[in-house]
Motif scaffolding. Structure first.
Motif, short mmCIF file in Angstrom:
data_model
loop_
_atom_site.label_atom_id
_atom_site.label_comp_id
_atom_site.label_asym_id
_atom_site.label_seq_id
_atom_site.Cartn_x
_atom_site.Cartn_y
_atom_site.Cartn_z
N ILE A 1 29.60 81.94 -8.95
CA ILE A 1 30.30 82.53 -10.07
C ILE A 1 30.36 84.04 -9.86
CG2 ILE A 1 30.35 82.83 -12.57
CD1 ILE A 1 28.69 80.27 -12.81
N TRP A 2 31.59 84.57 -9.76
CA TRP A 2 31.75 86.00 -9.49
C TRP A 2 31.70 86.82 -10.78
CZ3 TRP A 2 31.37 87.77 -4.71
CH2 TRP A 2 31.63 86.89 -3.66
N GLU A 3 32.37 86.33 -11.81
CA GLU A 3 32.37 87.02 -13.10
C GLU A 3 32.38 85.98 -14.22
OE1 GLU A 3 34.82 91.17 -12.15
OE2 GLU A 3 35.32 89.94 -13.89
N THR A 4 31.89 86.39 -15.39
CA THR A 4 31.95 85.52 -16.57
C THR A 4 32.55 86.29 -17.73
OG1 THR A 4 29.68 86.11 -17.18
CG2 THR A 4 29.99 84.08 -15.89
N ASP A 5 33.11 85.56 -18.68
CA ASP A 5 33.63 86.16 -19.90
C ASP A 5 33.53 85.14 -21.02
OD1 ASP A 5 34.75 88.36 -21.28
OD2 ASP A 5 36.73 87.41 -21.24
N VAL A 6 33.32 85.63 -22.24
CA VAL A 6 33.18 84.76 -23.41
C VAL A 6 34.41 84.94 -24.30
CG1 VAL A 6 31.75 84.18 -25.41
CG2 VAL A 6 30.68 84.98 -23.29
N SER A 7 34.91 83.84 -24.84
CA SER A 7 36.08 83.90 -25.72
C SER A 7 35.76 84.70 -26.98
CB SER A 7 36.53 82.49 -26.09
OG SER A 7 35.51 81.80 -26.78
N PRO A 8 36.77 85.31 -27.62
CA PRO A 8 36.52 86.13 -28.81
C PRO A 8 35.83 85.40 -29.95
CG PRO A 8 38.72 86.56 -27.95
CD PRO A 8 38.18 85.39 -27.18
N CYS A 40 39.20 82.77 -6.66
CA CYS A 40 39.29 83.43 -7.95
C CYS A 40 38.20 84.50 -8.08
CB CYS A 40 39.16 82.39 -9.06
SG CYS A 40 39.34 83.03 -10.71
N ARG A 41 38.53 85.63 -8.66
CA ARG A 41 37.57 86.71 -8.82
C ARG A 41 37.34 87.11 -10.27
NH1 ARG A 41 36.20 85.09 -4.91
NH2 ARG A 41 35.87 86.03 -2.86
N THR A 42 38.32 86.90 -11.14
CA THR A 42 38.17 87.28 -12.55
C THR A 42 38.81 86.24 -13.45
OG1 THR A 42 38.22 89.66 -12.07
CG2 THR A 42 38.74 89.02 -14.30
N ALA A 43 38.17 85.96 -14.57
CA ALA A 43 38.76 85.15 -15.63
C ALA A 43 38.39 85.82 -16.94
CB ALA A 43 38.25 83.72 -15.59
N LYS A 44 39.37 86.39 -17.64
CA LYS A 44 39.09 87.15 -18.85
C LYS A 44 39.98 86.66 -19.99
CE LYS A 44 37.33 91.50 -17.02
NZ LYS A 44 35.98 91.16 -17.49
N PHE A 45 39.35 86.47 -21.14
CA PHE A 45 40.11 86.17 -22.35
C PHE A 45 40.71 87.47 -22.88
CE2 PHE A 45 36.90 82.81 -22.19
CZ PHE A 45 37.65 81.68 -22.47
N THR A 46 41.94 87.42 -23.35
CA THR A 46 42.51 88.58 -24.03
C THR A 46 41.83 88.72 -25.39
OG1 THR A 46 44.31 87.18 -24.83
CG2 THR A 46 44.72 88.48 -22.84
#
Length: 322
Positions: A1-8, A40-46
């Protein structure tokens, strides 16, 4: 896992992996979706939760997100990938978004580029760094921090002025974070984390770390900026009162086989998520940690977390449209 992000809404964890984006339900811990994408390197929620932005060597994409009904239990629908601001197939590194979601920055092989997502227009381009691997936008979209692998190190650009304004010494292979209010830049190199006051770039808080090898020093600020989580050894995460530097707690990952590669908080700051390169994810419930500490008279002197949202625990189906 390269990056993580949490939904708003604090419900979902997205992890950018070599074979695409993995989506986990934070309440159940179950993987609910896989969105294939090469390297894949990034997955970000707007910030509005209506899109997932995905970057990698196969391009830069947007995947729309919607509910198929008005109720909390309605299925989540993830739409097909749409090329975003760059020609389809353009290889890119990581992506960062401004606080309002209107501005995007990304690292191309030869330059860091800033886009206005409302118009799709290119706002700025900064070239000349060898081995460019990362571009981090400040929350207010005023500053851009660009990292490189064994190249020209870290450079911070004033986007309005269109020029480099800061480059710390010995900054090859440097990890970097902006605080949520944009007032501080956190760097990680060698044996320490270092904070810099954005604008003057005067040095501030320093945090020692050890045994992390060539890791870029994953760290994360809580959304309110009051707590900094920093990896101080390969398996220990220290929670630090910011900017005083006072230690609040130190957490040890139970899986000692794999070092922690990324750290992130949920929007309410109550969950801290640590992920490893081998897709092992640990979640600490800081609300429960503080409850246990309070019984021993050891809770830290910060406002309590808001009560947990019961709707987050409601089972929710995810439908992916290819």
């Amino acid at each position: 896992i390269w990056e993580t992000d949490v939904s708003p809404d604090g419900r979902w964890l997205a992890g950018a992996c070599d074979d695409g984006v993995r989506l986990w339900d934070l309440a159940s811990g179950e993987q609910t979706a896989w969105l294939p994408s090469r390297d894949c390197r990034t997955a970000k929620f707007t910030p509005d939760g209506m899109s997932l932005v995905v970057s990698g060597w196969s391009g830069l994409w947007r995947r729309p997100i919607a509910r198929d009904g008005p109720t909390a239990a309605a299925a989540l629908r993830i739409g097909p990938a749409e090329p975003l601001v760059l020609p389809e197939g353009t290889p890119v590194g990581n992506v960062s978004l401004s606080r309002d979601g209107h501005t995007l920055a990304t690292a191309l092989p030869d330059a860091a580029v800033v886009f206005d997502l409302r118009s799709g227009a290119e706002m700025a381009r900064f070239a000349g760094q060898r081995g460019l691997c990362g571009a981090l936008l400040s929350p207010d979209a005023r500053w851009l921090a660009c990292c490189s692998w064994n190249g020209s190190g870290l450079k911070v650009f004033d986007i309005v002025a269109g020029k480099a304004v800061f480059s710390p010494p010995d900054s090859d292979k440097m990890g970097v974070q902006f605080s949520p209010d944009g007032r501080w830049l956190l760097t990680a190199i060698g044996p320490e984390f270092q904070c810099w006051s954005v604008g003057s770039f005067a040095p501030g808080l320093r945090i020692a770390r050890q045994g992390t090898g060539d890791l870029l020093g994953p760290a994360a600020f809580a959304p309110d900026g009051r707590i900094l989580a920093a990896l101080v050894t390969l398996k220990l995460v220290r929670l630090i009162d910011f900017p005083s530097g006072r230690e609040l707690a130190t957490l040890e990952a139970p899986d000692v086989q794999h070092s922690i590669a990324t750290l992130s908080f949920t929007p309410d700051g109550s969950l801290l998520i640590a992920a490893s390169r081998t897709r092992m994810v640990h979640v600490w419930d800081l609300r429960l940690v503080r409850q246990r500490l309070a019984t021993m008279g050891l809770d830290w002197d910060l406002p309590p977390y808001a009560p947990a949202d019961a709707s987050v625990a409601t089972p929710l189906r995810v439908d992916v449209v290819k």
